[in-house]
Design an enzyme around this catalytic site. Structure first.
Site, PDB file in Angstrom:
ATOM      1  N   LEU A   1       0.941  -1.120  -0.019  1.00 56.25           N
ATOM      2  CA  LEU A   1      -0.096   0.100  -0.226  1.00 56.25           C
ATOM      3  C   LEU A   1       0.839   1.242   0.083  1.00 56.25           C
ATOM      4  O   LEU A   1       1.788   1.260   0.868  1.00 56.25           O
ATOM      5  CB  LEU A   1      -0.808   0.154   1.184  1.00 56.25           C
ATOM      6  N   HIS A   2       0.594   2.102  -0.703  1.00 52.30           N
ATOM      7  CA  HIS A   2       1.353   3.405  -0.899  1.00 52.30           C
ATOM      8  C   HIS A   2       0.554   4.677  -1.593  1.00 52.30           C
ATOM      9  O   HIS A   2       0.984   5.809  -1.173  1.00 52.30           O
ATOM     10  CB  HIS A   2       2.764   3.402  -1.603  1.00 52.30           C
ATOM     11  N   ARG A   3      -0.549   4.310  -2.161  1.00 48.87           N
ATOM     12  CA  ARG A   3      -1.039   5.487  -2.966  1.00 48.87           C
ATOM     13  C   ARG A   3      -1.767   6.302  -1.890  1.00 48.87           C
ATOM     14  O   ARG A   3      -2.318   5.955  -0.787  1.00 48.87           O
ATOM     15  CB  ARG A   3      -2.344   5.009  -3.686  1.00 48.87           C
ATOM     16  N   PRO A   4      -1.730   7.860  -1.955  1.00 48.22           N
ATOM     17  CA  PRO A   4      -2.341   8.815  -0.974  1.00 48.22           C
ATOM     18  C   PRO A   4      -3.705   8.499  -0.728  1.00 48.22           C
ATOM     19  O   PRO A   4      -4.325   8.820   0.220  1.00 48.22           O
ATOM     20  CB  PRO A   4      -1.819   9.952  -1.559  1.00 48.22           C
TER      21      PRO A   4
ATOM     22  N   ASP B   1      -1.788  -1.690  -4.591  1.00 44.34           N
ATOM     23  CA  ASP B   1      -2.264  -0.313  -5.254  1.00 44.34           C
ATOM     24  C   ASP B   1      -1.241   0.250  -6.181  1.00 44.34           C
ATOM     25  O   ASP B   1      -1.306   1.269  -6.780  1.00 44.34           O
ATOM     26  CB  ASP B   1      -2.746   0.625  -4.318  1.00 44.34           C
TER      27      ASP B   1
END
Length: 390
Positions: free
Chosen positions: A218-221, A296
């Site tokens: 997970l990393h998307r804002p 993501d």
């Protein structure tokens, strides 16, 4: 007397760029092209230790230039890259600028080059999520408008570019350089057992689980900056881990958001293994051994398709639709019911088998080098040079 070969200044800024630039630099410098490829790192991604690890694992030469910009807001970072890049471009005087992907460094350097009259080559052109709320989408669209050579990974990208007024002769379907890197390094992937053991985790808890194990990233804002969305995703991960233990290499920014939201305890169970960021070869080993991947990340959608591993994408859209139509990818968004059903489908024997898309054959970088060589070196043709490189 032979003149010096033309210079192609290649830009990277963040880890997703590294896997794309590695084969391109190698192809540009190798026979029969023998172009003078120079590497500039903007320093957009500031994890120095991880940068060095990726460069070493992928055989990327040390950057000739490092702007050392660091982490800033989108606007400030883009502006600072442009400010620092302009004098470098004046000094280097390259025949062409090559940018990859869709990070801030991509658009910042392309914009400076276009204003200076230096032609731009964009690797991964034409990918669209059609979601302008994503900063990467804005970067993609604008970079493509500025570019002279648009190198696409899938045929559908051409349609996107034509709709946006890009001249057809500027579009080149070459395949996927990410897959060049994956195929070139797959035999060197670090076994999952080694990665887990190095983190102090008993590999048997994951590798010997009845259903195997999953990988989560997970990393998307949009997923990690909203505490409610983040909590929902972690709750789904907890529930899934009861039947499929999960390995979660956590981006430092993601972990910071988890801790700021008071959700760290949701990762404390023995069936979710939270790791620090891992190198490319370690992640390749984890993905290769996984029963499925929850992510993501755009790049991992492509990598799992190449590996034949089911991918469940925690977004409402993708700029890589070929991973859905041809590959192993299923888009589920952040709704818990959809996520858990997709996982259950895979574990019950479903999930997409997928197939390798056209030209994802490990030779995309050679095609790019042939086209640039033919454009920059008088008296050559892309077809003839490409044939010589086979």
């Amino acid at each position: 007397m032979n003149s010096a070969p033309p210079t192609v200044l290649c830009v990277v800024g963040a880890r997703p760029n590294f896997m794309k630039i590695a084969p391109v630099i190698a192809a540009l410098r190798a026979a029969p092209f023998n172009l003078r490829a120079r590497l500039l790192h903007t320093g957009q991604h500031y994890d120095v230790a991880m940068n060095e690890r990726f460069f070493e694992q992928l055989g990327i030469p040390n950057p000739d230039i490092n702007l050392e910009v660091g982490s800033l807001s989108h606007a400030a970072q883009t502006a600072e890259i442009m400010r620092r890049f302009e004098p470098v471009l004046d000094e280097e005087k390259p025949a062409a600028l090559l940018v990859v992907g869709d990070v801030n460094s991509t658009i910042a350097c392309a914009l400076v080059a276009a204003k200076k009259g230096v032609p731009v080559a964009h690797v991964e052109a034409g990918l669209r999520s059609f979601d302008r709320a994503m900063p990467e989408e804005v970067n993609r669209v604008l970079t493509d408008q500025l570019s002279e050579w648009l190198f696409t990974t899938e045929r559908e990208a051409r349609d996107n570019l034509l709709r946006e007024g890009i001249a057809d002769q500027r579009i080149h379907f070459v395949g996927n350089v990410m897959i060049d890197t994956l195929l070139g390094h797959r035999a060197r992937a670090v076994p999952a057992a080694e990665t887990l053991a190095a983190a102090g985790v008993d590999p048997g808890l994951f590798l010997d689980a009845p259903q195997g194990f999953g990988v989560l990233t997970l990393h998307r804002p949009s997923n990690v900056d909203d505490p409610a969305v983040l909590q929902r995703l972690l709750a789904s991960a907890q529930k899934i881990s009861a039947q499929l233990p999960l390995v979660f290499p956590a981006h430092p920014r993601t972990l910071g958001r988890i801790e700021a939201a008071g959700l760290r305890d949701m990762l404390s169970g023995p069936r979710i293994c939270c790791l620090p960021p891992v190198g490319y070869l370690e992640m390749l080993g984890l993905m290769s051994a996984a029963r499925l991947v929850l992510t993501d990340s755009g790049g991992m959608q492509e990598e799992t398709t190449a590996l034949g591993v089911p991918c469940i994408t925690l977004r409402e859209n993708t700029e890589r639709p070929i991973t859905v139509t041809h590959g192993t990818n299923t888009i589920v968004g952040t709704d818990s019911t959809r996520i858990e059903k997709a996982v259950a489908d895979v574990l019950s024997g479903g999930g997409k088998a997928g197939r390798l898309p056209e030209l994802w054959d490990g030779r995309a970088a050679q095609r790019i080098a042939a086209i640039l060589h033919a454009s920059l070196v008088p008296g050559t043709s892309a077809a003839r040079v490409a044939a010589q490189s086979q």
